[in-house]
Design an enzyme around this catalytic site. Structure first.
Site, short mmCIF file in Angstrom:
data_model
loop_
_atom_site.label_atom_id
_atom_site.label_comp_id
_atom_site.label_asym_id
_atom_site.label_seq_id
_atom_site.Cartn_x
_atom_site.Cartn_y
_atom_site.Cartn_z
N ASP A 148 -35.66 -1.80 -36.96
CA ASP A 148 -34.46 -1.16 -37.69
C ASP A 148 -33.69 -1.91 -38.77
OD1 ASP A 148 -31.73 -0.14 -37.32
OD2 ASP A 148 -30.98 -2.29 -36.99
N GLU A 151 -19.34 -17.03 -42.66
CA GLU A 151 -19.28 -16.23 -43.83
C GLU A 151 -18.94 -16.49 -44.74
OE1 GLU A 151 -20.24 -12.68 -43.89
OE2 GLU A 151 -20.67 -12.75 -41.11
#
Length: 103
Positions: A48, A23
C-alpha cells in the site's frame, strides 16, 4: 501492521485502527486520536505504501529523487507526508542507519 503511519482518509475502505499520535499544528506538537489504515500483514503495508507513493502526483518529486536518501526524505516532507517539521531529517537518519547496519 501499518509500518508507514498511513492514515485512513475518507477514500480508505479497509479496516482502521484509532491510535493516539502526535501531530504538529501551527508548529506545535499536539496529541490526538487519529484513524490509521490497518493491514493484515507487513507485506500488505509495504504494498500500500508503494502504491500510495507511486500513484500520487503529490509525491512525484520524491519519486524523482530515490538515488539520494536525503533528497527523497526532504521531498516526502515537502509534499506533506507527515506533519512533523523534522520528518525529513528523521527519516533520512533512520534510512542511513539501516543501510549502514546492512553493510
Amino acid at each position: 501492521h501499518n509500518l508507514f503511519g498511513i492514515k485512513a482518509d475518507s477514500n480508505w475502505k479497509g479496516p482502521v485502527a484509532e491510535v493516539t499520535t502526535t501531530e504538529f499544528i501551527d508548529g506545535q506538537p499536539r496529541k490526538l486520536v487519529a484513524r490509521f489504515r490497518a493491514y493484515e500483514s507487513y507485506e500488505a503495508s509495504f504494498r500500500d505504501y508503494a502504491r500510495l507513493i507511486n500513484e500520487s502526483p503529490r509525491y512525484a518529486k520524491a519519486r524523482q529523487n530515490t538515488a539520494s536518501v536525503d533528497a527523497y526524505a526532504a521531498h516526502l516532507q515537502q509534499a506533506g507526508y507527515a506533519t512533523d517539521p523534522a520528518y525529513g531529517s528523521k527519516l533520512s537518519r533512520a534510512i542511513s542507519m539501516a543501510v549502514r547496519l546492512q553493510a
